[in-house]
Design a protein around this motif. Sequence first.
Motif, PDB file in Angstrom:
ATOM      1  N   MET A  48       0.838  -1.200   0.000  1.00 52.73           N
ATOM      2  CA  MET A  48       0.000   0.000   0.000  1.00 52.73           C
ATOM      3  C   MET A  48       0.873   1.250   0.000  1.00 52.73           C
ATOM      4  O   MET A  48       0.661   2.174  -0.789  1.00 52.73           O
ATOM      5  CB  MET A  48      -0.931   0.016   1.200  1.00 52.73           C
ATOM      6  CG  MET A  48      -1.789   1.251   1.259  1.00 52.73           C
ATOM      7  SD  MET A  48      -2.802   1.268   2.739  1.00 52.73           S
ATOM      8  CE  MET A  48      -3.389   2.932   2.717  1.00 52.73           C
ATOM      9  N   ALA A  49       1.859   1.301   0.864  1.00 54.83           N
ATOM     10  CA  ALA A  49       2.750   2.466   0.944  1.00 54.83           C
ATOM     11  C   ALA A  49       3.558   2.611  -0.349  1.00 54.83           C
ATOM     12  O   ALA A  49       3.758   3.732  -0.835  1.00 54.83           O
ATOM     13  CB  ALA A  49       3.679   2.349   2.142  1.00 54.83           C
ATOM     14  N   ALA A  50       3.995   1.500  -0.929  1.00 59.08           N
ATOM     15  CA  ALA A  50       4.750   1.564  -2.186  1.00 59.08           C
ATOM     16  C   ALA A  50       3.869   2.084  -3.319  1.00 59.08           C
ATOM     17  O   ALA A  50       4.306   2.914  -4.126  1.00 59.08           O
ATOM     18  CB  ALA A  50       5.308   0.188  -2.531  1.00 59.08           C
ATOM     19  N   MET A  70      -2.290  -5.311  -6.695  1.00 62.56           N
ATOM     20  CA  MET A  70      -1.874  -5.585  -5.326  1.00 62.56           C
ATOM     21  C   MET A  70      -2.335  -6.984  -4.916  1.00 62.56           C
ATOM     22  O   MET A  70      -3.442  -7.404  -5.246  1.00 62.56           O
ATOM     23  CB  MET A  70      -2.451  -4.530  -4.374  1.00 62.56           C
ATOM     24  CG  MET A  70      -1.786  -4.575  -3.018  1.00 62.56           C
ATOM     25  SD  MET A  70      -2.094  -3.138  -1.996  1.00 62.56           S
ATOM     26  CE  MET A  70      -1.549  -1.810  -3.011  1.00 62.56           C
ATOM     27  N   LEU A  71      -1.470  -7.670  -4.192  1.00 65.54           N
ATOM     28  CA  LEU A  71      -1.766  -9.015  -3.688  1.00 65.54           C
ATOM     29  C   LEU A  71      -2.088  -8.899  -2.207  1.00 65.54           C
ATOM     30  O   LEU A  71      -1.217  -8.544  -1.403  1.00 65.54           O
ATOM     31  CB  LEU A  71      -0.572  -9.944  -3.924  1.00 65.54           C
ATOM     32  CG  LEU A  71      -0.037  -9.983  -5.365  1.00 65.54           C
ATOM     33  CD1 LEU A  71       1.165 -10.906  -5.460  1.00 65.54           C
ATOM     34  CD2 LEU A  71      -1.139 -10.398  -6.337  1.00 65.54           C
ATOM     35  N   LEU A  80      -7.512  -1.201   2.174  1.00 67.12           N
ATOM     36  CA  LEU A  80      -6.157  -0.681   1.963  1.00 67.12           C
ATOM     37  C   LEU A  80      -5.868  -0.519   0.468  1.00 67.12           C
ATOM     38  O   LEU A  80      -5.291   0.483   0.040  1.00 67.12           O
ATOM     39  CB  LEU A  80      -5.121  -1.614   2.590  1.00 67.12           C
ATOM     40  CG  LEU A  80      -5.173  -1.766   4.107  1.00 67.12           C
ATOM     41  CD1 LEU A  80      -4.198  -2.834   4.563  1.00 67.12           C
ATOM     42  CD2 LEU A  80      -4.891  -0.451   4.787  1.00 67.12           C
ATOM     43  N   ALA A  81      -6.264  -1.516  -0.299  1.00 66.36           N
ATOM     44  CA  ALA A  81      -6.033  -1.451  -1.747  1.00 66.36           C
ATOM     45  C   ALA A  81      -6.813  -0.294  -2.364  1.00 66.36           C
ATOM     46  O   ALA A  81      -6.303   0.409  -3.234  1.00 66.36           O
ATOM     47  CB  ALA A  81      -6.426  -2.775  -2.395  1.00 66.36           C
ATOM     48  N   ASP A  85      -5.120   3.490  -4.337  1.00 66.22           N
ATOM     49  CA  ASP A  85      -5.372   3.824  -5.735  1.00 66.22           C
ATOM     50  C   ASP A  85      -4.785   2.794  -6.700  1.00 66.22           C
ATOM     51  O   ASP A  85      -4.362   3.124  -7.803  1.00 66.22           O
ATOM     52  CB  ASP A  85      -4.865   5.230  -6.055  1.00 66.22           C
ATOM     53  CG  ASP A  85      -5.545   5.850  -7.269  1.00 66.22           C
ATOM     54  OD1 ASP A  85      -6.656   5.399  -7.611  1.00 66.22           O
ATOM     55  OD2 ASP A  85      -4.968   6.762  -7.880  1.00 66.22           O
ATOM     56  N   ALA A  86      -4.765   1.534  -6.261  1.00 72.91           N
ATOM     57  CA  ALA A  86      -4.318   0.446  -7.132  1.00 72.91           C
ATOM     58  C   ALA A  86      -5.402   0.163  -8.170  1.00 72.91           C
ATOM     59  O   ALA A  86      -6.590   0.296  -7.888  1.00 72.91           O
ATOM     60  CB  ALA A  86      -4.039  -0.814  -6.312  1.00 72.91           C
ATOM     61  N   GLU A  87      -4.990  -0.238  -9.371  1.00 76.33           N
ATOM     62  CA  GLU A  87      -5.955  -0.572 -10.423  1.00 76.33           C
ATOM     63  C   GLU A  87      -6.640  -1.904 -10.167  1.00 76.33           C
ATOM     64  O   GLU A  87      -7.696  -2.177 -10.712  1.00 76.33           O
ATOM     65  CB  GLU A  87      -5.269  -0.627 -11.794  1.00 76.33           C
ATOM     66  CG  GLU A  87      -5.060   0.708 -12.440  1.00 76.33           C
ATOM     67  CD  GLU A  87      -3.895   1.487 -11.861  1.00 76.33           C
ATOM     68  OE1 GLU A  87      -3.792   2.667 -12.189  1.00 76.33           O
ATOM     69  OE2 GLU A  87      -3.090   0.952 -11.073  1.00 76.33           O
ATOM     70  N   GLY A  88      -6.003  -2.728  -9.356  1.00 74.78           N
ATOM     71  CA  GLY A  88      -6.613  -4.024  -9.084  1.00 74.78           C
ATOM     72  C   GLY A  88      -5.957  -4.721  -7.921  1.00 74.78           C
ATOM     73  O   GLY A  88      -4.883  -4.327  -7.458  1.00 74.78           O
TER      74      GLY A  88
END
Length: 154
Positions: A48-50, A70-71, A80-81, A85-88
Amino acid sequence: IDAVQAALGGRGTTFTVCRQGQEVVPAAMARLPELAVLDLQIGNMGGMAACMALRLDESGGRIAHVPVLMLLDRKADVHLARRSDAEGWLIKPLDPLRLRKAATTILEGGTYTEGVPAEPAAVAVAEPLPDDSAEDDVDPSSGESPAGEPATTR
């Protein structure tokens, strides 16, 4: 790492493995990836931080957009994901089919999420217009109400 490389590897695919979260942005700046696959637990700085660091550097114009998959360890980590702002994201345990489908969807510009309840279908409800007796007194030929005010229509 082995499962991700086996599922997503192939002809012309290379991987840069970062064992610490703080290595992600410098690695992406050195060689912009088509997709960053980030585990929620990456050494001393999580996925998440990365991901947020990538987004911050992107907004500052220091790096181009890097799509992120993100896994997640569990369904409770979905929030958290979303915040990162992760796409998936995928929820472990992983399998090659889901990994490939998620990566392909994101690389094609889409999003891929798990553990999110389906949105209910939108329902349109017709409501009658309020009864406004002043509108009934409008002379359609003049466009004015009996009081001489401009008429309004809905």
